[in-house]
Write a protein that holds these residues in place. Sequence first.
Motif, PDB file in Angstrom:
ATOM      1  N   ASN A 292       4.313  12.684  -3.376  1.00 45.87           N
ATOM      2  CA  ASN A 292       3.070  12.183  -3.404  1.00 45.87           C
ATOM      3  C   ASN A 292       3.354  10.534  -3.141  1.00 45.87           C
ATOM      4  O   ASN A 292       4.165  10.186  -3.489  1.00 45.87           O
ATOM      5  CB  ASN A 292       2.712  12.092  -5.149  1.00 45.87           C
ATOM      6  CG  ASN A 292       2.064  13.344  -5.384  1.00 45.87           C
ATOM      7  OD1 ASN A 292       2.306  13.637  -6.625  1.00 45.87           O
ATOM      8  ND2 ASN A 292       1.518  13.986  -4.638  1.00 45.87           N
ATOM      9  N   GLY A 293       2.599   9.905  -2.082  1.00 45.83           N
ATOM     10  CA  GLY A 293       2.787   8.608  -2.142  1.00 45.83           C
ATOM     11  C   GLY A 293       3.652   8.517  -0.883  1.00 45.83           C
ATOM     12  O   GLY A 293       3.850   7.204  -0.495  1.00 45.83           O
TER      13      GLY A 293
ATOM     14  N   HIS B   1       1.394  20.971  -0.343  1.00 46.02           N
ATOM     15  CA  HIS B   1       2.335  20.879  -1.302  1.00 46.02           C
ATOM     16  C   HIS B   1       2.731  22.113  -1.862  1.00 46.02           C
ATOM     17  O   HIS B   1       3.833  22.310  -2.672  1.00 46.02           O
ATOM     18  CB  HIS B   1       1.589  20.131  -2.730  1.00 46.02           C
ATOM     19  CG  HIS B   1       1.621  18.616  -2.340  1.00 46.02           C
ATOM     20  ND1 HIS B   1       2.431  17.973  -2.137  1.00 46.02           N
ATOM     21  CD2 HIS B   1       0.520  17.871  -2.874  1.00 46.02           C
ATOM     22  CE1 HIS B   1       2.368  16.438  -2.035  1.00 46.02           C
ATOM     23  NE2 HIS B   1       0.922  16.448  -2.107  1.00 46.02           N
TER      24      HIS B   1
ATOM     25  N   GLY C 131       3.022   9.082   2.243  1.00 42.01           N
ATOM     26  CA  GLY C 131       2.370   8.424   3.381  1.00 42.01           C
ATOM     27  C   GLY C 131       1.924   9.450   4.292  1.00 42.01           C
ATOM     28  O   GLY C 131       1.392   9.296   5.544  1.00 42.01           O
ATOM     29  N   LYS C 132       1.584  10.898   3.766  1.00 42.27           N
ATOM     30  CA  LYS C 132       1.264  12.013   4.668  1.00 42.27           C
ATOM     31  C   LYS C 132      -0.146  11.639   5.016  1.00 42.27           C
ATOM     32  O   LYS C 132      -0.608  11.828   6.214  1.00 42.27           O
ATOM     33  CB  LYS C 132       1.253  13.300   3.886  1.00 42.27           C
ATOM     34  CG  LYS C 132       2.612  13.497   3.228  1.00 42.27           C
ATOM     35  CD  LYS C 132       2.757  14.895   2.418  1.00 42.27           C
ATOM     36  CE  LYS C 132       2.034  14.950   1.181  1.00 42.27           C
ATOM     37  NZ  LYS C 132       2.376  13.749   0.056  1.00 42.27           N
ATOM     38  N   SER C 133      -1.106  11.405   3.973  1.00 37.47           N
ATOM     39  CA  SER C 133      -2.281  11.135   4.377  1.00 37.47           C
ATOM     40  C   SER C 133      -2.742  10.012   5.549  1.00 37.47           C
ATOM     41  O   SER C 133      -3.316   9.700   6.479  1.00 37.47           O
ATOM     42  CB  SER C 133      -3.193  10.887   3.282  1.00 37.47           C
ATOM     43  OG  SER C 133      -3.292  11.745   2.333  1.00 37.47           O
ATOM     44  N   THR C 134      -1.885   8.741   5.274  1.00 40.42           N
ATOM     45  CA  THR C 134      -1.903   7.946   5.961  1.00 40.42           C
ATOM     46  C   THR C 134      -1.415   8.159   7.278  1.00 40.42           C
ATOM     47  O   THR C 134      -2.025   7.501   8.421  1.00 40.42           O
ATOM     48  CB  THR C 134      -1.009   6.672   5.501  1.00 40.42           C
ATOM     49  OG1 THR C 134      -1.220   6.501   4.070  1.00 40.42           O
ATOM     50  CG2 THR C 134      -0.958   5.302   6.092  1.00 40.42           C
TER      51      THR C 134
ATOM     52  N   ARG D  27      -1.954  -2.149  -8.907  1.00 45.02           N
ATOM     53  CA  ARG D  27      -2.656  -1.754  -7.838  1.00 45.02           C
ATOM     54  C   ARG D  27      -3.896  -1.362  -8.041  1.00 45.02           C
ATOM     55  O   ARG D  27      -4.216  -0.633  -9.188  1.00 45.02           O
ATOM     56  CB  ARG D  27      -1.870  -0.383  -7.366  1.00 45.02           C
ATOM     57  CG  ARG D  27      -2.503   0.095  -5.882  1.00 45.02           C
ATOM     58  CD  ARG D  27      -1.662  -0.805  -4.689  1.00 45.02           C
ATOM     59  NE  ARG D  27      -0.226  -0.510  -4.591  1.00 45.02           N
ATOM     60  CZ  ARG D  27       0.215   0.512  -3.732  1.00 45.02           C
ATOM     61  NH1 ARG D  27      -0.716   1.490  -3.454  1.00 45.02           N
ATOM     62  NH2 ARG D  27       1.555   0.287  -3.616  1.00 45.02           N
TER      63      ARG D  27
ATOM     64  N   GLN E 187      -8.370  14.763   2.668  1.00 45.18           N
ATOM     65  CA  GLN E 187      -7.783  15.244   1.249  1.00 45.18           C
ATOM     66  C   GLN E 187      -9.056  15.393   0.257  1.00 45.18           C
ATOM     67  O   GLN E 187      -9.090  15.825  -0.901  1.00 45.18           O
ATOM     68  CB  GLN E 187      -6.863  14.224   0.899  1.00 45.18           C
ATOM     69  CG  GLN E 187      -5.966  14.783  -0.339  1.00 45.18           C
ATOM     70  CD  GLN E 187      -4.736  13.923  -0.877  1.00 45.18           C
ATOM     71  OE1 GLN E 187      -4.573  13.010   0.026  1.00 45.18           O
ATOM     72  NE2 GLN E 187      -4.030  14.335  -1.542  1.00 45.18           N
TER      73      GLN E 187
ATOM     74  N   SER F 218      -2.852   7.136  -3.333  1.00 47.36           N
ATOM     75  CA  SER F 218      -2.696   8.558  -2.627  1.00 47.36           C
ATOM     76  C   SER F 218      -3.353   9.411  -3.754  1.00 47.36           C
ATOM     77  O   SER F 218      -3.576   9.189  -4.868  1.00 47.36           O
ATOM     78  CB  SER F 218      -1.512   8.729  -2.431  1.00 47.36           C
ATOM     79  OG  SER F 218      -0.762   9.352  -3.264  1.00 47.36           O
TER      80      SER F 218
ATOM     81  N   GLY G 266      -2.403  11.998  -4.954  1.00 48.98           N
ATOM     82  CA  GLY G 266      -1.655  12.572  -6.235  1.00 48.98           C
ATOM     83  C   GLY G 266      -1.269  11.434  -7.155  1.00 48.98           C
ATOM     84  O   GLY G 266      -1.210  11.633  -8.475  1.00 48.98           O
ATOM     85  N   GLN G 267      -0.952  10.299  -6.675  1.00 51.12           N
ATOM     86  CA  GLN G 267      -1.032   8.998  -7.658  1.00 51.12           C
ATOM     87  C   GLN G 267      -2.351   9.071  -8.472  1.00 51.12           C
ATOM     88  O   GLN G 267      -2.194   8.745  -9.553  1.00 51.12           O
ATOM     89  CB  GLN G 267      -0.949   7.726  -6.781  1.00 51.12           C
ATOM     90  CG  GLN G 267       0.444   7.765  -6.156  1.00 51.12           C
ATOM     91  CD  GLN G 267       0.550   6.633  -4.917  1.00 51.12           C
ATOM     92  OE1 GLN G 267      -0.387   6.034  -4.479  1.00 51.12           O
ATOM     93  NE2 GLN G 267       1.808   6.400  -4.532  1.00 51.12           N
TER      94      GLN G 267
END
Lengths: 278, 278, 271, 269, 269
Positions: free
Chosen positions: D57-58, D225, D60-63, E162, D106, E168, E170-171
């Motif tokens: 998580n986090g 995931h 950077g996949k979506s980014t 933040r 997502q 993200s 998951g976050q």
Amino acid sequence: MSETTNLSCEKNPLSPSDLPTRQLIPSLVSTFCFVGFLAFFLWSLTKAEFSLTELWQGLPNMGVIVSEMVPPATDRIEPMASAILVTLQMAVVGTVIGVILSLFIAILAARNTTPHPLVYQITRGIINFFRTVPDLAWALFFVASVGLGPFAGTLTLIVDTIGFCGRFFAEALEEVDPGPSEALNAMGASSLDRIAVGLIPGATPSLINSSLFSLEKSVRSSVVLGLVGAGGIGAELAVSMEMFRYDQAATIIILIFALVLAVEQLSSRIRNRIINNR
Amino acid sequence: MSETTNLSCEKNPLSPSDLPTRQLIPSLVSTFCFVGFLAFFLWSLTKAEFSLTELWQGLPNMGVIVSEMVPPATDRIEPMASAILVTLQMAVVGTVIGVILSLFIAILAARNTTPHPLVYQITRGIINFFRTVPDLAWALFFVASVGLGPFAGTLTLIVDTIGFCGRFFAEALEEVDPGPSEALNAMGASSLDRIAVGLIPGATPSLINSSLFSLEKSVRSSVVLGLVGAGGIGAELAVSMEMFRYDQAATIIILIFALVLAVEQLSSRIRNRIINNR
Amino acid sequence: ETVKLAVTDLVGLEELQREFGAFVNVLEEKSGYDIEFLPVTNRTAAVEALRFKKVDFVLTGPAEYVVIKKRTDADIVVGFSRPDYFAVIITMADQGYQTPRDLAGHSVAFGSVGSTSKHLGPMQALADYGVAPTTEIKAIHTKMPVAWEALKRGDVAAVGMNHLKFLSFRDKEQQNKGMEPGAFRVIARGPDLPNDILMAGKHVDQKIVAKMKSVFTDHSQALVQAILTGEDNQKYSGMKFITAVKDTDYNYVRAMYATVGYPEYAEFIGD
Amino acid sequence: MPALSVKGLTKIISTTPAARALRSRSGRVDLNQPDFIFKELDFNIQTGESVAIIGPNGAGKSTLLRCCLSLIQPDLGTVHLHGKQISQLSGSALRKARQPAALIFQKHQLVTRLPVLSNVIHGALGGAWGPRYWLHSLASSETRLQAYQCLEQVGLADLAMRRCDQLSGGQSQRIAIARALMQKPKLLFADEPTASLDPHSGREIMELFRALQRSLGLTIVFVSHDLQHALNYSDRIIALKDSRLALDTRTQNETHNSLARLFSDNYHE
Amino acid sequence: MPALSVKGLTKIISTTPAARALRSRSGRVDLNQPDFIFKELDFNIQTGESVAIIGPNGAGKSTLLRCCLSLIQPDLGTVHLHGKQISQLSGSALRKARQPAALIFQKHQLVTRLPVLSNVIHGALGGAWGPRYWLHSLASSETRLQAYQCLEQVGLADLAMRRCDQLSGGQSQRIAIARALMQKPKLLFADEPTASLDPHSGREIMELFRALQRSLGLTIVFVSHDLQHALNYSDRIIALKDSRLALDTRTQNETHNSLARLFSDNYHE
Ligand SMILES: Nc1ncnc2c1ncn2[C@@H]1O[C@H](COP(=O)(O)OP(=O)(O)OP(=O)(O)O)[C@@H](O)[C@H]1O
Ligand SMILES: Nc1ncnc2c1ncn2[C@@H]1O[C@H](COP(=O)(O)OP(=O)(O)OP(=O)(O)O)[C@@H](O)[C@H]1O
Ligand SMILES: [Mg+2]
Ligand SMILES: [Mg+2]
């Protein structure tokens, strides 16, 4: 969804007749309303003697008046500046107090925060009433009770602000995404907490917009303040127009315009920070 | 997150000093602004001669005026009803046209839909200008170019509507959740499609609210229509008040109030259907 | 001691609405009172303020006097006499309206409702010439600048207004290289209107009323000079505060109210 | 020509004050700073490939997917989509470049106040335009039929008239997939397309993707995931971790355990 | 006394015109009509139990959880939460009944414009109230510390400042979990709490729940599409299917395959 039939569009042909009917014409009632409204609109259009050619041909005449406005007069810039300050002061007091009251009233007048449908109806009624009763009538009421002067003007501005902000605040609260508020409900938070934390953050950009618009409206409202002898820039403007000193009027308009731009810049910045976190 | 240490709050004690500093005082600049504003507000408050006791003591006087309003006069009910119809007609034409124009202008004047920052600045300027120039000046312009009467009145209402709706529409577009609009961007949809499909549905409740408020405002706007001799209910009301016929004024206020309630009912229903699908 | 003085709807003295510093200074100096000066744009508000004892003195026009007298008992302090204070009916010279009768069936523009010299006066003038203003013409109430533009365009056949106002319009036209004075024609004029008036509420101490009265009469010239500080106002010079004002002087105004369809203000009160 | 080619792609977490300063200073980016979402990514994806992107998580996949369609601008590096450098494009050229690529978000990003069918029809707006694609009641029968078929493919044809804010999580995810199918993409980016699907539907959707890849030569880049999905339905696996490309291999070289190890010591560092 | 007791619970899809007519007709509900989300559910959950709810998309799992907290009203049947019939309560009694139960929503439902730490602190609003819990900058050090510890438990303490719209998927899911932990619940409803978590974090969260269940006697009801999670971290499994309770057994009786069979012939009927 079955494993064999749905891999490609061609394999399982649907015919157009399988489709649910399209609801272009939603219902008899709404069609009727729409046609009725259209007819009324067209009828009104003829009554309004709408004519674009006339407007076009008359534009040069408009130019004549505009030409009388330039160059803007600078002879009274000093009293004008002090008048604008006075107006701003009354507008700030009236709007700030009005906005605070509006917020409380709006919470009672929004469907998703009102404690009871009856309260909703009553507060909505009050807000509408505040708007419907004309400024002159409010001015009279306040003159009768507190006399002529800035206080009566401020009270009228407060009423004006509640009539406007009360409504727009309530609508803004109703439009907020109900998700976070539901989450707070689920954990047993009190209504006040739910409003403060679940709804207000979502509505903030709208609230700021309406509030600052309201401030600007108060500054522009020559009528209200003139009625009760509270003076301000509105009176200056009215007198300039009345004495055909369109060049003076132009100066005042430019001053007010600068103020409006400043207020809007402020609004836009705060909103942008809240909406886009930038 | 490690598997051994985080199962319960007690196991991994944090001390308060580990916490990031709380930012109660966000920055020197904002503190300064806030204090400055507060000082200005308090100074203005003294200037406004605010006094709740005075207001309280004066309330009986208000009652006297109210008592002169009852019973509402019924002697002129017929001309009043026809005046309200005329007003409604002009208001409908002015508002419908104004709202349509506003929508286009607002698309140019919203940060997230404007084709160019320069266009944004210019259209915002125009909208603000429409609001800042007083109604009397617009009336002069339009009378000079199209003559006294309903057409000039309608034009003034259009300008008023654009000044109001142009701004509120633009703000509504800016507040819409950018998600669906981003999805349309991702698939290569054109700007127009993105606005029509990604932003307008999100902004619809706000658009309806502003539009119907604007209609109601047009009906109430005695000043604008009275100035250009277009008559209507506002002028009637002004005359009643000027001539101290508060009982007649009360009748007109009640008539307008009914109309305002009807418009708001409509607004509330449509909005509720759109927001809650009910 | 503070004295509250409101001024409303004095045609030609618009400047006083915003530049009253000199006037108030003279008044304070001569009377010894603190003067709270309140220029009100609406006569209704001024009248109600006096009725509810929220203001002590009101400087206003004849029409307001009649109403105030009817709604609450108020005393005349001084009259305010002005030269050339009468109502006129103006048409365009080339439009062929020669007499008030020619206006029958046409639109005529007037100023705001209830104003002596822009509404009641001109209508009475028409009535004096035998034209019933409420039925035979179509009356339009608007602001004077708008009415002027409408007259030039021919949207209205005539405009009823104050003579001095007419003169200033004409001058402005000339200054702006617009129409020549000869383009306009006055087809009716009323008699000189009764004086504008300074009134005191019944609640005001007689001592103060007397003091104010003496200030206005004794220092009439200084006060008028103070009013006329603005350069735009010079043409109104020649005004004077006078004491000999009787209620019956206003019966002509009462008749006006009857003419325009508000007979409730037309009853003559004892003399 | 690869379908997607990523070179030196770098993205800073844009909101940290440090990052802002970093970037504003003469427009150059200092790669030794922390606060990177990812740093200097390089990879090519060939036409017809199916690639799984995995990572904590986090990571950077979506980014990354957003950068690939130029929905956000990277701070350094380039993305070529079917040979065109996408960050250089704008206006109609950008639209044209985006059209053959569909992205399933997502968070689905449906227009919640419109009915399902209208939302699916919006998928056609990449290739066409105008009011006939705004609402299902304005669309041609042909378009409606196509939308309907896409809905059938995700098994939700009977919800066509439901408003999108009245769907369950999995239903709304599947509508987003149907909308992407409606776009008739040549390249499909899918950000956790099966995250809220039940096991059976999830498998169905992955098999649908696989079938489309095989029959129409679709290039597929999906984030998941579910390591089992990554192993079963991809030709190649890319892993993002600690703002770097941690892995880029053929799928057959990997096992569930070898992938799981990637995640295990990821935190507290 | 069971922690949760559901009897004859029935919910109609409220927006179909048929359903509206159905309900309005004298207020009685005709059980033979279609368009049920679920129909006559009966089960009890004991204090300290960990129950997994599984079922295909749209089976009504999220709706069931909402009914359990009286966020929506069922059409028939009752829910008792710690012995109190929750749909009968209102006002402060309802609030008090909800306080010991935390619900982690499928869509997280964070206040996106506020920072993470404030969102976590909101979890305390069930038990306390007032401005000191609205924003982290107003909260007491103690509250902040607690919130911080909850964030540590989900591994995201470094994101405390933040804003929530910059997380993200998951976050944001883990922040929602932290908020629920902040509530110090006795009963935890979790709607697909691991749906967008990476495999490692997902396991961590489930283990955290398990540990809390064991150490504090927490009752846990979680919805999951991950059958392995359901098998590993529950004492009992309930399955919803075709608007009925399809399964209600002890976990040890089930295997991955037996559960998977539940889903396989679910569609096209
Ligand atoms: N709008 C934003 N502004 C600033 N930072 C952001 C924003 N969106 C995401 N981030 C940060 O960028 C990093 C990468 O986010 P991204 O959404 O790409 O992760 P991801 O790999 O998709 O994770 P997940 O598996 O949880 O979906 C995260 O640390 C996140 O906090
Ligand atoms: N607000 C709503 N109004 C009407 N129907 C709804 C609403 N929300 C959900 N539904 C319908 O109710 C049914 C159950 O929805 P629910 O969200 O409970 O499913 P779920 O079991 O949680 O599915 P998923 O696994 O996809 O999250 C679905 O068919 C859905 O379409
Ligand atoms: Mg992601
Ligand atoms: Mg669900």
